[in-house]
Design a protein around this motif. Structure first.
Motif, PDB file in Angstrom:
ATOM      1  N   ASP A 109      37.818  49.626  34.716  1.00 51.62           N
ATOM      2  CA  ASP A 109      38.443  50.941  34.826  1.00 51.62           C
ATOM      3  C   ASP A 109      39.199  51.252  33.556  1.00 51.62           C
ATOM      4  N   GLU A 121      28.992  53.679  41.300  1.00 46.73           N
ATOM      5  CA  GLU A 121      29.324  54.908  40.567  1.00 46.73           C
ATOM      6  C   GLU A 121      28.544  54.985  39.258  1.00 46.73           C
ATOM      7  N   ARG A 173      32.412  50.407  41.694  1.00 44.56           N
ATOM      8  CA  ARG A 173      32.280  50.837  40.294  1.00 44.56           C
ATOM      9  C   ARG A 173      30.826  50.749  39.837  1.00 44.56           C
ATOM     10  N   HIS A 220      35.805  46.670  44.973  1.00 39.72           N
ATOM     11  CA  HIS A 220      36.088  47.555  43.839  1.00 39.72           C
ATOM     12  C   HIS A 220      34.988  47.434  42.784  1.00 39.72           C
TER      13      HIS A 220
END
Length: 192
Positions: free
Chosen positions: A71, A17, A14, A10
């Protein structure tokens, strides 16, 4: 209820991204970090967990604050001038050596980052012994145990309740020299 730390996959996803949004290539980031493109790829695929210093260098290289790695909770009805984050809404990030970062601010705040860092016994911010420097001004308070901040010309040891402030551009390494006690600190990084 405390959330489990963000998985390597994860975190890597991230970071990938954020890099893509920045428009920087994997090779350009690798060049800025002084590591191979393969190492950046391993971080982005969750095969390698970055150290504190490597994570901060990565987000600096792509021009985003450390808080961007976390997030943002699902969008809720905004309240003008008010942000609330409930315990357990944002998972911490566990880095190499077991160091954990947890965002304390309820959401993105312009020019300010507020974190808690947990350093298990013998953990340091950079396993490679290289000094870290980044943008902003750092203010920290140790809330449990002891942390040592090593600068190029001096070493400062902070015990529970002690505070420190310094420009992030001053090369530093943060570590827990205890063999048995976990150290915890809160950090405010101001980018203005």
């Amino acid at each position: 209820m405390e959330l489990e730390a963000v998985s390597n996959e994860h975190l890597g996803r991230r970071l990938r991204e954020l890099r893509a949004e920045s428009g920087k290539s994997l090779r350009a980031v690798a060049r800025e970090l002084g590591i191979s493109p393969s190492a950046v790829s391993q971080i982005e695929r969750g095969l390698m967990r970055p150290s504190v210093s490597r994570l901060i260098a990565y987000v600096s290289a792509i021009g985003v604050p450390l808080a961007a790695v976390f997030d943002v909770p699902e969008h809720k009805e905004p309240r003008p001038g008010l942000a609330v984050r409930r315990a357990g809404e944002v998972a911490p990030i566990r880095l190499s050596g077991g160091v954990t970062f947890r965002r304390l601010s309820p959401g993105p705040t312009p020019d300010v980052e507020f974190f808690e860092s947990t350093y298990p016994p013998q953990a340091i911010s950079n396993a490679h012994g290289q000094f870290l420097r980044h943008e902003g001004y750092e203010v920290g308070t140790v809330t449990a145990g002891e942390l040592t901040i090593e600068f190029e010309t001096e070493i400062v040891t902070l015990s529970e309740g002690d505070s420190i402030t310094f420009p992030c551009s001053r090369p530093h390494i943060i570590g827990n020299r205890s063999g048995t006690v976990t150290a915890v600190a809160t950090w405010l990084i101001v980018h203005a």
